[in-house]
Design an enzyme around this catalytic site. Structure first.
Site, PDB file in Angstrom:
ATOM      1  N   HIS A  55      -5.905   2.959  11.734  1.00  0.00           N
ATOM      2  CA  HIS A  55      -5.350   3.208  13.064  1.00  0.00           C
ATOM      3  C   HIS A  55      -6.481   3.811  13.891  1.00  0.00           C
ATOM      4  O   HIS A  55      -7.297   4.557  13.347  1.00  0.00           O
ATOM      5  CB  HIS A  55      -4.245   4.260  13.057  1.00  0.00           C
ATOM      6  CG  HIS A  55      -3.075   3.977  12.164  1.00  0.00           C
ATOM      7  ND1 HIS A  55      -3.036   4.324  10.852  1.00  0.00           N
ATOM      8  CD2 HIS A  55      -1.877   3.406  12.438  1.00  0.00           C
ATOM      9  CE1 HIS A  55      -1.853   3.975  10.335  1.00  0.00           C
ATOM     10  NE2 HIS A  55      -1.137   3.410  11.275  1.00  0.00           N
ATOM     11  N   ASP A  58      -7.191   7.324  13.076  1.00  0.00           N
ATOM     12  CA  ASP A  58      -7.740   7.644  11.750  1.00  0.00           C
ATOM     13  C   ASP A  58      -9.260   7.801  11.818  1.00  0.00           C
ATOM     14  O   ASP A  58      -9.857   8.499  10.999  1.00  0.00           O
ATOM     15  CB  ASP A  58      -7.475   6.521  10.726  1.00  0.00           C
ATOM     16  CG  ASP A  58      -5.994   6.266  10.487  1.00  0.00           C
ATOM     17  OD1 ASP A  58      -5.186   7.176  10.695  1.00  0.00           O
ATOM     18  OD2 ASP A  58      -5.665   5.128  10.078  1.00  0.00           O
ATOM     19  N   MET A  89      -8.161  -5.147   8.817  1.00  0.00           N
ATOM     20  CA  MET A  89      -7.042  -5.045   9.754  1.00  0.00           C
ATOM     21  C   MET A  89      -7.178  -3.765  10.572  1.00  0.00           C
ATOM     22  O   MET A  89      -7.746  -2.785  10.088  1.00  0.00           O
ATOM     23  CB  MET A  89      -5.723  -5.056   8.960  1.00  0.00           C
ATOM     24  CG  MET A  89      -4.449  -4.957   9.765  1.00  0.00           C
ATOM     25  SD  MET A  89      -3.892  -3.251  10.008  1.00  0.00           S
ATOM     26  CE  MET A  89      -2.799  -3.011   8.602  1.00  0.00           C
ATOM     27  N   GLU A 182       5.094  -5.790  12.037  1.00  0.00           N
ATOM     28  CA  GLU A 182       5.579  -5.199  10.774  1.00  0.00           C
ATOM     29  C   GLU A 182       6.987  -4.641  10.976  1.00  0.00           C
ATOM     30  O   GLU A 182       7.158  -3.600  11.586  1.00  0.00           O
ATOM     31  CB  GLU A 182       4.615  -4.091  10.331  1.00  0.00           C
ATOM     32  CG  GLU A 182       5.039  -3.436   9.036  1.00  0.00           C
ATOM     33  CD  GLU A 182       4.058  -2.358   8.581  1.00  0.00           C
ATOM     34  OE1 GLU A 182       2.882  -2.353   9.019  1.00  0.00           O
ATOM     35  OE2 GLU A 182       4.466  -1.510   7.770  1.00  0.00           O
ATOM     36  N   LYS A 184      10.613  -2.844  10.185  1.00  0.00           N
ATOM     37  CA  LYS A 184      11.105  -1.722   9.359  1.00  0.00           C
ATOM     38  C   LYS A 184      12.478  -1.335   9.903  1.00  0.00           C
ATOM     39  O   LYS A 184      12.639  -1.252  11.110  1.00  0.00           O
ATOM     40  CB  LYS A 184      10.125  -0.537   9.451  1.00  0.00           C
ATOM     41  CG  LYS A 184      10.495   0.632   8.536  1.00  0.00           C
ATOM     42  CD  LYS A 184       9.412   1.712   8.533  1.00  0.00           C
ATOM     43  CE  LYS A 184       9.782   2.833   7.571  1.00  0.00           C
ATOM     44  NZ  LYS A 184       8.778   3.906   7.536  1.00  0.00           N
ATOM     45  N   GLU A 218       6.525  -5.649   4.602  1.00  0.00           N
ATOM     46  CA  GLU A 218       6.219  -4.578   3.630  1.00  0.00           C
ATOM     47  C   GLU A 218       7.336  -4.455   2.593  1.00  0.00           C
ATOM     48  O   GLU A 218       8.515  -4.427   2.938  1.00  0.00           O
ATOM     49  CB  GLU A 218       6.041  -3.241   4.363  1.00  0.00           C
ATOM     50  CG  GLU A 218       5.853  -2.075   3.399  1.00  0.00           C
ATOM     51  CD  GLU A 218       5.438  -0.774   4.065  1.00  0.00           C
ATOM     52  OE1 GLU A 218       4.530  -0.797   4.921  1.00  0.00           O
ATOM     53  OE2 GLU A 218       6.027   0.266   3.722  1.00  0.00           O
ATOM     54  N   HIS A 221       9.955  -1.708   3.231  1.00  0.00           N
ATOM     55  CA  HIS A 221      10.810  -1.845   4.413  1.00  0.00           C
ATOM     56  C   HIS A 221      11.969  -2.808   4.174  1.00  0.00           C
ATOM     57  O   HIS A 221      13.112  -2.512   4.543  1.00  0.00           O
ATOM     58  CB  HIS A 221       9.979  -2.273   5.616  1.00  0.00           C
ATOM     59  CG  HIS A 221       8.901  -1.300   5.974  1.00  0.00           C
ATOM     60  ND1 HIS A 221       7.966  -1.533   6.952  1.00  0.00           N
ATOM     61  CD2 HIS A 221       8.596  -0.069   5.466  1.00  0.00           C
ATOM     62  CE1 HIS A 221       7.140  -0.500   7.037  1.00  0.00           C
ATOM     63  NE2 HIS A 221       7.496   0.396   6.138  1.00  0.00           N
ATOM     64  N   ASP A 246       1.938  -5.870   3.409  1.00  0.00           N
ATOM     65  CA  ASP A 246       1.847  -4.472   2.980  1.00  0.00           C
ATOM     66  C   ASP A 246       2.554  -4.330   1.637  1.00  0.00           C
ATOM     67  O   ASP A 246       3.787  -4.391   1.549  1.00  0.00           O
ATOM     68  CB  ASP A 246       2.499  -3.534   4.013  1.00  0.00           C
ATOM     69  CG  ASP A 246       1.522  -3.123   5.112  1.00  0.00           C
ATOM     70  OD1 ASP A 246       0.380  -3.639   5.122  1.00  0.00           O
ATOM     71  OD2 ASP A 246       1.897  -2.273   5.954  1.00  0.00           O
ATOM     72  N   ASP A 256      11.867   6.188   2.989  1.00  0.00           N
ATOM     73  CA  ASP A 256      10.641   5.412   2.822  1.00  0.00           C
ATOM     74  C   ASP A 256       9.713   6.110   1.813  1.00  0.00           C
ATOM     75  O   ASP A 256       9.202   7.187   2.076  1.00  0.00           O
ATOM     76  CB  ASP A 256       9.964   5.336   4.204  1.00  0.00           C
ATOM     77  CG  ASP A 256       8.726   4.487   4.207  1.00  0.00           C
ATOM     78  OD1 ASP A 256       8.495   3.757   3.235  1.00  0.00           O
ATOM     79  OD2 ASP A 256       7.993   4.562   5.207  1.00  0.00           O
ATOM     80  N   ASP A 258       6.939   4.634  -0.152  1.00  0.00           N
ATOM     81  CA  ASP A 258       5.518   4.250  -0.229  1.00  0.00           C
ATOM     82  C   ASP A 258       4.943   4.430  -1.634  1.00  0.00           C
ATOM     83  O   ASP A 258       3.838   4.970  -1.814  1.00  0.00           O
ATOM     84  CB  ASP A 258       4.668   5.062   0.765  1.00  0.00           C
ATOM     85  CG  ASP A 258       4.928   4.644   2.201  1.00  0.00           C
ATOM     86  OD1 ASP A 258       5.244   3.468   2.439  1.00  0.00           O
ATOM     87  OD2 ASP A 258       4.800   5.508   3.104  1.00  0.00           O
ATOM     88  N   ASP A 288      -0.166  -0.481   1.310  1.00  0.00           N
ATOM     89  CA  ASP A 288       0.254   0.580   2.224  1.00  0.00           C
ATOM     90  C   ASP A 288       1.155   1.517   1.429  1.00  0.00           C
ATOM     91  O   ASP A 288       2.373   1.509   1.569  1.00  0.00           O
ATOM     92  CB  ASP A 288       0.987  -0.012   3.433  1.00  0.00           C
ATOM     93  CG  ASP A 288       1.352   1.070   4.431  1.00  0.00           C
ATOM     94  OD1 ASP A 288       0.885   2.215   4.264  1.00  0.00           O
ATOM     95  OD2 ASP A 288       2.112   0.781   5.380  1.00  0.00           O
TER      96      ASP A 288
HETATM   97  C1  GCO Z   1       5.187   3.189   7.661  1.00  0.00           C
HETATM   98  C2  GCO Z   1       4.402   1.958   7.986  1.00  0.00           C
HETATM   99  C3  GCO Z   1       2.987   2.262   8.400  1.00  0.00           C
HETATM  100  C4  GCO Z   1       2.289   1.071   9.006  1.00  0.00           C
HETATM  101  C5  GCO Z   1       0.962   1.456   9.565  1.00  0.00           C
HETATM  102  C6  GCO Z   1       0.172   0.279  10.053  1.00  0.00           C
HETATM  103  O1  GCO Z   1       6.244   3.026   7.063  1.00  0.00           O
HETATM  104  O2  GCO Z   1       4.775   4.293   7.996  1.00  0.00           O
HETATM  105  O3  GCO Z   1       4.418   1.133   6.865  1.00  0.00           O
HETATM  106  O4  GCO Z   1       2.274   2.757   7.301  1.00  0.00           O
HETATM  107  O5  GCO Z   1       2.106   0.058   8.058  1.00  0.00           O
HETATM  108  O6  GCO Z   1       1.166   2.346  10.590  1.00  0.00           O
HETATM  109  O7  GCO Z   1       0.767  -0.265  11.118  1.00  0.00           O
HETATM  110 MN    MN Z   2       3.214  -0.572   6.382  1.00  0.00          MN
HETATM  111 MN    MN Z   3       5.956   1.719   5.395  1.00  0.00          MN
END
Ligand code: GCO
Ligand code: MN
Ligand code: MN
Length: 386
Positions: A55, A58, A89, A182, A184, A218, A221, A246, A256, A258, A288
């Site tokens: 990002h 970042d 990306m 993306e 979610k 993802e 998601h 992702d 969420d 991850d 991700d």
């Molecule tokens: C989340 C998302 C993020 C995005 C990232 C890139 O659930 O927080 O998956 O991690 O993927 O911001 O766009």
């Molecule tokens: Mn993501």
């Molecule tokens: Mn995510």
């Protein structure tokens, strides 16, 4: 059996915010120190990764003078060229700063919306400079808690307006960048616009530059929405829209999480890897995910190695599955090849008349067994190595 050691040819990528996630959550502060972007890129090279994503915030301190931001970017660029790690990306942080609390492209405040587009344009310039071929749009704050607080049609109009404007900017600048939305379903908002793969695929068709826009689905998601990631990715591929992916993992019905790729939904994950490997998808395999909050030091790199290792194990298992004569027979018994045969072919008066004249015996059709149990057991046997 392979040794499952990744190489850059495998095209594994990690976000800057993933392995280096400090462990902050809504209930507790950071549990580990931040990693310097240069050390991060070196670490990726050491573990055999290929790419990195970021990002804007970042890499370059938000709101800092241009000279400082340039210096931060140049340091990162040097780390990329020193290590050979590719920038696979880029994306915009449109969720962290409090000004985005009502949304970014869909904030009710027109100036926030204008700033969000400006912030994206500026980072598209950076993405182009770093050679990132894909720009992701995750609508973190694009949503509502109170349904009455936004007219959904207006929000979708504004979302589309932003993507149309930014796609035209990319074309106008001559950048070779494609967009990947993306989806979610929720988190951080109560309800997010474009909540699933299906919503996003339908939305893309309404865009001015629909050909430039695909998806970044993802695992977590779709799983949060109670859907099969495998089926979502399969349709995305079928529609020619898998621009990025992702990979992580998630228990169904939870916040969420991850989690490390392949650590939870092993069967769906196996099917996803088999699908990707057999589809000719040659984009990044982008993780991700983030280490458990109680990891630090080498533990966070164990997490990263684990994501890639499990992918490579699934890849080997998928080959083994497809080469197994018992599987070939079981696929035939289940009628899998038969589904690839057109049902009626293109319409003509003759084919219509032929179909109308055809006699079917419902009893015979109903008496068929599809032997899905033996087929599915072979999936399980393969994964478990039995
Ligand atoms: C989340 C998302 C993020 C995005 C990232 C890139 O659930 O927080 O998956 O991690 O993927 O911001 O766009
Ligand atoms: Mn993501
Ligand atoms: Mn995510």
């Amino acid at each position: 059996m392979g040794d499952y050691t990744p190489t850059p040819a495998d095209k594994f990528a990690f976000g800057m915010w993933t392995i280096g996630h400090p462990g902050r959550d809504p209930f507790g502060d950071a549990t580990r120190p931040p990693i310097d972007p240069v050390d991060y890129v070196r670490g990726l090279a050491d573990i055999g990764a290929w790419g990195v994503s970021f990002h804007d915030d970042d890499l370059m301190t938000f709101g800092a003078p241009e000279s400082q931001r340039r210096a931060e970017l140049d340091r990162f660029k040097k780390a990329l060229s020193d290590t050979g790690i590719v920038c696979s990306m880029a994306t915009t942080n449109l969720f962290w700063h409090p000004m985005f609390k009502d949304g970014a492209f869909t904030s009710n405040d027109r100036n926030v919306r204008r700033l969000a587009i400006q912030k994206s344009m500026r980072n598209l310039d950076v993405a182009a400079e770093l050679g990132a071929p894909t720009y992701v749009f995750w609508g973190g704050r694009e949503g509502v808690e109170s349904a009455a607080s936004k007219t959904p049609a207006d929000a979708l109009d504004r979302y589309r307006e932003a993507l149309d404007f930014l796609a035209s900017y990319v074309v106008d600048q001559g950048y070779s960048i494609r967009f990947a939305i993306e989806p979610k379903p929720n988190e951080p908002r109560g309800d997010t616009f474009l909540p699933t793969v299906g919503h996003a695929l339908a939305f893309i068709e309404t865009l001015d530059h629909a050909d430039m826009v695909g998806l970044n689905p993802e695992v977590a998601h779709e799983t949060m929405a109670g859907l099969s990631f495998y089926q979502g990715v399969a349709q995305t591929l079928w529609q020619g829209k898998l621009f990025h992916i992702d990979l992580n993992d998630q228990k169904i019905g939870r916040y969420d999480q991850d989690l490390r790729f392949g650590s939870e939904g092993i069967k769906d994950d196996f099917m996803v890897v088999r699908l990707l490997e057999n589809s000719g998808y040659d984009g990044p395999k982008h993780f991700d995910a983030r280490p458990y909050r109680n990891e630090n030091g080498d533990g966070i790199w164990d997490f990263a190695r684990g994501c890639m290792r499990t992918y490579l194990i699934f890849r080997e298992k998928a080959k083994e599955f497809d080469a197994n004569p018992k599987v070939k027979q079981a696929l035939a018994d289940a009628g899998v090849p038969e589904l690839a045969i057109p049902t009626v072919g293109p319409y003509s008066r003759a084919t219509a008349d032929e179909l109308l004249a055809e006699k079917f015996d419902p009893e015979t059709l109903a008496s068929r067994g599809y032997r899905n149990e033996q087929l599915d057991q072979l999936v399980i046997d393969t994964i478990l190595g039995a």
